[in-house]
Design a protein around this motif. Structure first.
Motif, mmCIF file in Angstrom:
data_model
loop_
_atom_site.group_PDB
_atom_site.id
_atom_site.type_symbol
_atom_site.label_atom_id
_atom_site.label_comp_id
_atom_site.label_asym_id
_atom_site.label_seq_id
_atom_site.Cartn_x
_atom_site.Cartn_y
_atom_site.Cartn_z
ATOM 1 N N ILE A 1 29.455 47.757 32.986
ATOM 2 C CA ILE A 1 30.440 47.968 34.057
ATOM 3 C C ILE A 1 31.313 46.730 34.239
ATOM 4 N N GLU A 2 30.696 45.542 34.199
ATOM 5 C CA GLU A 2 31.472 44.307 34.362
ATOM 6 C C GLU A 2 32.534 44.174 33.270
ATOM 7 N N CYS A 3 32.178 44.523 32.034
ATOM 8 C CA CYS A 3 33.152 44.453 30.933
ATOM 9 C C CYS A 3 34.278 45.465 31.147
ATOM 10 N N LEU A 4 33.936 46.646 31.595
ATOM 11 C CA LEU A 4 34.963 47.667 31.844
ATOM 12 C C LEU A 4 35.890 47.255 32.981
ATOM 13 N N LYS A 5 35.345 46.597 33.986
ATOM 14 C CA LYS A 5 36.186 46.130 35.098
ATOM 15 C C LYS A 5 37.189 45.076 34.612
ATOM 16 N N LYS A 6 36.757 44.242 33.674
ATOM 17 C CA LYS A 6 37.679 43.247 33.100
ATOM 18 C C LYS A 6 38.790 43.950 32.320
ATOM 19 N N ALA A 7 38.423 45.004 31.587
ATOM 20 C CA ALA A 7 39.428 45.779 30.851
ATOM 21 C C ALA A 7 40.416 46.422 31.820
ATOM 22 N N VAL A 8 39.907 46.970 32.921
ATOM 23 C CA VAL A 8 40.767 47.587 33.943
ATOM 24 C C VAL A 8 41.744 46.573 34.524
ATOM 25 N N GLU A 9 41.237 45.384 34.813
ATOM 26 C CA GLU A 9 42.087 44.328 35.391
ATOM 27 C C GLU A 9 43.252 44.011 34.450
ATOM 28 N N ILE A 10 42.963 43.917 33.163
ATOM 29 C CA ILE A 10 44.003 43.621 32.173
ATOM 30 C C ILE A 10 44.991 44.778 32.069
ATOM 31 N N GLN A 11 44.465 46.005 31.985
ATOM 32 C CA GLN A 11 45.324 47.175 31.787
ATOM 33 C C GLN A 11 46.213 47.437 32.996
ATOM 34 N N THR A 12 45.709 47.226 34.201
ATOM 35 C CA THR A 12 46.551 47.440 35.384
ATOM 36 C C THR A 12 47.630 46.361 35.471
ATOM 37 N N GLU A 13 47.277 45.143 35.081
ATOM 38 C CA GLU A 13 48.260 44.062 35.072
ATOM 39 C C GLU A 13 49.407 44.383 34.100
ATOM 40 N N MET A 14 49.077 45.098 33.022
ATOM 41 C CA MET A 14 50.081 45.471 32.027
ATOM 42 C C MET A 14 50.802 46.775 32.378
#
Length: 299
Positions: free
Chosen positions: A107-120
């Motif tokens: 879940i922590e890794c997916l949250k990091k992916a979400v943070e990057i994708q929303t920023e983009m």
């Protein structure tokens, strides 16, 4: 007990990680001239490649913890190099590995992916990660409250991207769980929203009956009078609902609830179930409605 010796793949993986860490360290400390000449960037790229190679070696050995670690390191270096797409992708790869052994780490890794994708501004992609997080909370951690949170976030992102069908699938999950938790008004609001939208769409019109039916079941658990008023509204919005077996069942059980007719309620449900098998969620709500008549089961 003797420690299990590392497999050939794990040995190769550890060597690759050591080499990757050395490259990454030299890439970071190359100074101005190294960066000006492109040396630092090249070292980082090489380190990323080595971490990915290591991850694949660990995957072959089914050492999911080390594979997840290696992919996470590659993700972090990609982020350092401002390669956000690849960073998000590697965090997702890491989550797939971690999911096999550590749901929280996944879940922590997916949250990091979400943070990057929303920023983009990649909201549809971020929504997919929220769904995966919700599914992990459902199946691995049995944390339904957190599953609801992430299904709702996914739905918000999909709606923002005008992807209504994907949003509806997420909202259905939210509504089902809301009803199970006896938050009937929230469930009703969502089911009615989906039903009304489907009723106005020629391609989705047939499925509207399912959501009107589910909304009405929630009303039954609140108050029979509420349910009757709701049915009247549904008839006006979607006249063909009156021709469905779901509508027939609702009218019969409503009549039985008004007359305190326990046997009639049971027979109406039995008759419906003999033709269209009633699923567990519907059974649960019908049982709750029947309990208002002083009965605890549907048999």
């Amino acid at each position: 007990m003797a420690e299990k010796s590392a497999s050939p793949e794990e040995q190769r993986g550890m060597k690759l990680i050591a080499e990757a860490e050395k490259k990454a360290g030299s890439g970071k400390s190359g100074g101005f001239w190294s960066k000006f000449a492109g040396g630092g960037s090249s070292k980082i790229d090489e380190a990323i490649d080595l971490f990915c190679q290591a991850a694949n070696q660990f995957k072959m050995a089914k050492n999911w913890s080390q594979a997840g670690y290696a992919f996470s390191q590659a993700a972090g270096l990609n982020l350092q190099s401002d390669n956000k797409n690849e960073a998000a992708s590697k965090y997702i790869d890491a989550s797939v590995c971690y999911k096999k052994i550590d749901a929280n780490q996944a879940i922590e890794c997916l949250k990091k992916a979400v943070e990057i994708q929303t920023e983009m501004g990649r909201f549809s992609m971020a929504a997919k990660q929220h769904i995966t997080i919700a599914e992990i909370y459902e199946s691995e951690l049995q944390n339904i409250d957190q599953a609801i949170v992430h299904y709702e976030r996914a739905a918000d992102y999909y709606q923002g991207e005008e992807s209504q069908s994907h949003a509806a699938k997420c909202l259905q999950k939210v509504a089902h769980y809301a009803a199970e938790k006896e938050d009937y008004m929230k469930a009703i609001q969502i089911f009615e929203q989906i039903a009304n939208r489907n009723a106005e769409n020629a391609m989705l019109k047939y499925s509207a009956k399912e959501y009107f039916f589910k909304a009405a079941l929630c009303h039954l658990c609140v108050d029979p009078l509420n349910a009757q008023h709701a049915l009247t509204r549904y008839e006006e919005t979607f006249p063909s609902f009156q021709d469905t077996r779901e509508y027939g069942l609702l009218k019969k059980v409503l009549g039985c609830m008004e007359d305190s007719n326990v046997d009639g309620f049971t027979e109406a449900v039995r008759e419906y179930d003999s033709i269209s098998r009633i699923d567990q969620w519907t059974t649960q709500l019908l049982l709750r409605a029947k309990r208002t008549l002083g009965e605890a089961d549907l048999t």
